[in-house]
Design an enzyme around this catalytic site. Structure first.
Site: not given
Length: 421
Positions: A317, A354, A319
């Protein structure tokens, strides 16, 4: 010719001729094709002598047939061994290996049958290949893991990151085994059509005992509804040999749009896919709902700066994987706590994603050494914050509780110095 000469040196050739050759040679004269010595020289020693024999064509049933007798020696020509039943058998070593394999397989089956009569309750827990299976009427997914040497730490026990990876692996395999895995990271086919994927918002883990190298653990997981637009997933880790509960965990999940990176409600099409697998049970770990005081780098006891994700820390994904946050949070934990205590429980609240270019700051504060005034001084409580460096947004907030590894190495909380990195 060289090969012939080498052969003749080992097996000398006699100079005598067969009678039939002598007669035929006499018919053509002594200087004909009857006898030819190499280079016209007759050696005195028993060396190499090659003779060419020719015979006039003969008639068989009125047909002329030419016969050429090749090179002949006085010794009988060497012939191959006759084909018998014995030398046509396969390689004996291969035959022995096949017999041994069949014997071991039969012995294993016999032991399984004998074990089934003695322990029929444990036969259902077998997962020899670690692929997992559906149990409990289709609502629980179960998978076994062996603790590898690279999954243990300095204490010779599995790290908390190892346990978190096992939780994540069983969650994804659960979706795969029920036939709902699309082309995303745990996303169903309808979720993939709508560019949706799951993100965790809260994770609570209670560790009663850490497994060691070579232990076989059994992980059970199931899902339930969490409010109107969320899902809860629970896990239980047991020791395969004793059945002892090692770890319990509960988590809350919501959906995020892959394009807008915003949270989304659960569409009706997706709900229809997953609701049939929900169980109506309370959370395995009760939600503590403890309100912790705010703190920053000025009030934190320990600070670690400059944490950056690597490419291997990202998942599909795009991240940082949620398990990586655990290691970053522990980066700022005081060293005396890490060396003398082990993590007993952990609560993580995920605030935002993040990305690969983020630079993070890890902060830790020691809450108390008496568990909030209850007199239990054998535990250490910590508060954690993982945020973007430079006063940026919060990534993860967390709380951890630590218990002593060895009672004789217990140190008071006042011995922990303040650190900043």
């Amino acid at each position: 010719m060289v090969a012939t000469a080498a052969t003749a040196s080992l097996f000398p050739i006699s100079s005598s001729q067969p009678e039939s050759v002598a007669k035929n040679s006499g018919k053509h004269g002594g200087g004909g094709l009857g006898t030819v010595d190499m280079h016209g020289i007759k050696p005195k020693s028993r060396g190499l002598q090659v003779k060419t024999n020719a015979q006039a064509p003969t008639k068989v049933n009125g047909t002329r047939i030419g016969v050429m007798e090749g090179l002949k020696t006085d010794d009988s020509p060497t012939s191959t061994a006759p084909r018998t039943f014995i030398n046509q058998l396969p390689d004996w070593s291969m035959l022995l290996a096949a017999i041994t394999t069949i014997f071991l397989a039969a012995e294993k089956q016999w032991m399984m049958l004998e074990w089934k009569t003695k322990r029929p309750d444990m036969l259902s827990d077998l997962d020899p290949f670690g692929l997992g299976r559906i149990v409990e009427d289709g609502f629980v997914f179960r998978q076994n893991f062996s603790i590898r040497s690279y999954e243990i730490g300095a204490d010779r026990t599995a790290s908390v990151e190892t346990l978190m990876n096992h939780l994540q692996e069983t969650a994804l395999n659960h979706v795969k085994h029920v036939g709902l895995l699309g082309d995303g990271f745990g996303s169903t086919p309808e979720m993939c059509k709508k560019n949706l994927f799951w993100v965790v918002t809260k994770m609570q883990v209670l560790v009663d005992r850490y497994p060691t190298w070579g232990d076989m653990v059994q992980v059970d997981t199931w899902v339930a509804a969490s409010g109107k637009n969320g899902m809860r997933r629970d896990w239980m880790i047991r020791d395969c040999k004793t059945g002892e509960i090692l770890t319990r965990a509960s988590s809350n999940w919501v959906m995020m749009n892959k394009v807008t990176r915003r949270l989304s409600k659960i569409p009706d099409e997706v709900r229809a896919e997953i609701v049939q697998y929900f169980v109506d049970t309370p959370p395995l770990v009760d939600d503590d709902n403890i309100k912790l005081p705010k703190f920053d780098e000025k009030t934190a006891d320990h600070v670690r700066n400059g944490l950056t994700p690597k490419w291997s820390d990202l998942d599909v994904n795009q991240h940082v994987n949620n398990v990586k946050y655990v290691g970053w949070i522990l980066e700022s934990a005081p060293q005396p706590v890490v060396e003398n205590y082990e993590l007993a429980s952990m609560t993580l609240e995920y605030r935002r994603e993040c990305m690969k270019d983020s630079v993070l700051q890890s902060l830790t504060s020691l809450l108390s050494n008496n568990n909030g005034g209850t007199g239990d001084s054998s535990h250490v409580d910590c508060q954690h914050l993982l945020r973007l460096e430079g006063g940026g947004g919060e990534i993860v907030k967390g709380r951890t509780k630590w218990r002593p590894k060895y009672a004789n190495r217990f140190r008071g909380i006042e011995q922990f110095p303040t650190e900043s990195g």
